[in-house]
Enzyme design. Sequence first.
Site, PDB file in Angstrom:
ATOM      1  N   HIS A 152      40.850  26.941  20.728  1.00 48.44           N
ATOM      2  CA  HIS A 152      40.214  25.627  20.650  1.00 48.44           C
ATOM      3  C   HIS A 152      40.786  24.890  19.450  1.00 48.44           C
ATOM      4  CE1 HIS A 152      36.993  22.823  21.754  1.00 48.44           C
ATOM      5  NE2 HIS A 152      36.931  22.534  20.478  1.00 48.44           N
TER       6      HIS A 152
ATOM      7  N   ASP B 162      25.404  20.732  23.451  1.00 44.24           N
ATOM      8  CA  ASP B 162      26.621  20.186  22.833  1.00 44.24           C
ATOM      9  C   ASP B 162      27.088  18.942  23.569  1.00 44.24           C
ATOM     10  OD1 ASP B 162      28.901  20.116  21.036  1.00 44.24           O
ATOM     11  OD2 ASP B 162      30.055  20.593  22.826  1.00 44.24           O
TER      12      ASP B 162
ATOM     13  N   SER C 177      29.429  22.783  17.273  1.00 46.44           N
ATOM     14  CA  SER C 177      29.878  22.232  18.551  1.00 46.44           C
ATOM     15  C   SER C 177      30.957  23.119  19.167  1.00 46.44           C
ATOM     16  CB  SER C 177      30.415  20.813  18.320  1.00 46.44           C
ATOM     17  OG  SER C 177      31.193  20.372  19.397  1.00 46.44           O
TER      18      SER C 177
ATOM     19  N   ARG D 106      27.284  11.869  18.812  1.00 44.12           N
ATOM     20  CA  ARG D 106      28.070  11.831  17.567  1.00 44.12           C
ATOM     21  C   ARG D 106      29.232  10.859  17.694  1.00 44.12           C
ATOM     22  NH1 ARG D 106      30.086  17.396  17.435  1.00 44.12           N
ATOM     23  NH2 ARG D 106      31.162  16.859  15.538  1.00 44.12           N
TER      24      ARG D 106
HETATM   25  N1  URA Z   1      35.894  19.752  19.012  1.00 47.29           N
HETATM   26  C1  URA Z   1      34.639  20.033  19.446  1.00 47.29           C
HETATM   27  O1  URA Z   1      34.465  20.723  20.440  1.00 47.29           O
HETATM   28  N2  URA Z   1      33.606  19.554  18.762  1.00 47.29           N
HETATM   29  C2  URA Z   1      33.756  18.806  17.665  1.00 47.29           C
HETATM   30  O2  URA Z   1      32.762  18.436  17.088  1.00 47.29           O
HETATM   31  C3  URA Z   1      35.048  18.492  17.213  1.00 47.29           C
HETATM   32  C4  URA Z   1      36.105  18.978  17.907  1.00 47.29           C
END
Ligand code: URA
Length: 433
Positions: free
Chosen positions: A91, A169, A191, A176
């Site tokens: 990720h 999320d 997140s 956000r």
């Molecule tokens: N990637 C995510 O999944 N969440 C974030 O808050 C920032 C980047």
Amino acid sequence: MSARFDAPTLIGVKRDGGRLPDEAIDWLIAAYTDGRIADAQMAALLMAIYLRGMDAAETARWTAAMTDSGRRLDFRDLRRGGAPLPTVDKHSTGGVGDKITLPLVAVIAACGAAVPQASGRGLGHTGGTLDKLESIAGFDPRLSPARIAAQLRDVGAAIFAAGDLAPADAKLYALRDITGTVASLPLIASSVMSKKLAEGAGALVLDVKVGTGAFMTDPGRAAQLARTMVGLGRAHDVPVTALLTDMNTPLGRTAGNALEVAEVLEVLAGGGPPDVVELTVRLAAEMLALAGIDGRDPAQTLADGTAMDRFRAMIAAQGGDPEAPLPVAAHRETVTATRDGVMGPIDAMAVGLAVWRLGAGRSGPGQPVQHGAGIVIHRRPGEPVAAGEPVFSLYTDTPDRYPAAMAELDGGWSVGDTAPELRPLIIDRIVEP
Ligand code: URA
């Protein structure tokens, strides 16, 4: 439990710099997920968290509550040909031109591990993997858990919308994005890790971006974010390795959905920009190490076409047509150099905002994106350029967007007499909380 807590009191606790108790965090996440807390209240709490922070224990509880807000996948019993099939994911915390997931999942599949990846859409000035993939005709990111498992066995990679994984999320991410509360360490850590813990990969590699085009501009804060996420993984028995990588300059020569997919196809055909290839191969090596796969050379899978085969198989398995032409925007404007010299630094944030202004990202929740919109970088930092030569091409379907995009790009690049100092792409490797 609900009678014990109310949103205004908890917002006040955080606003005044206090700690949120464990049960209050569980209540906040559950109540927001099922609509008992209004967006305005959660927005106020997010801003209080942005300004006041959360300590390690609060962040861990917030993450666990988000993970528990929906379904959790489990691939521990996944097998191929009778043998256990290791799963591993990566990720990125978000960057400009960051298309690495696409070649990377194909490389890992070609090396014999499987990648279950729950992906998101663009956030702020950064691109989202699902927006990129949806520029391929027919591609469908909505997969059931049974289809994900079957695709991991048959193809070795599946990239899917989080759906009912960590639904807290999905709601918080969208809120956000429109309330100026993205760049908060505990909110980014929770997140990322809630989605990744819920998706059930056996191990995780994190690409923590640092620089002008990242949510963390300070290397120290980025390292702290990385350590926080490594710790959250460890607490849930998921091994995590984090690389801190440079995001002062956009990755590769393209930013924008279909333009990036075209560049990915070049990488999978054994070419493409060196920085995209370097980061893909380096992240792949980390993922294979965590998956316990020895003796496979990720770079070889790009050279011999086996990664390209896996990529095309994944697209086809998800309804996409790998042969279909990619969308091209209706309009193109070129920015040219006004003098001879060497291309200086290119500010990733300026490019990211310009690409967003061109229509490749969203300015409101749920908006469609323009798949053909974006920027091609003709001269990377350090490359020679002559007066009158194209430096950038800007693509959009809606040319009234050009003035705003040009204004973002202006001042984000320059041509000088000498080559700028080039920064290393990989800044640090973090395996301890
Ligand atoms: N990637 C995510 O999944 N969440 C974030 O808050 C920032 C980047």
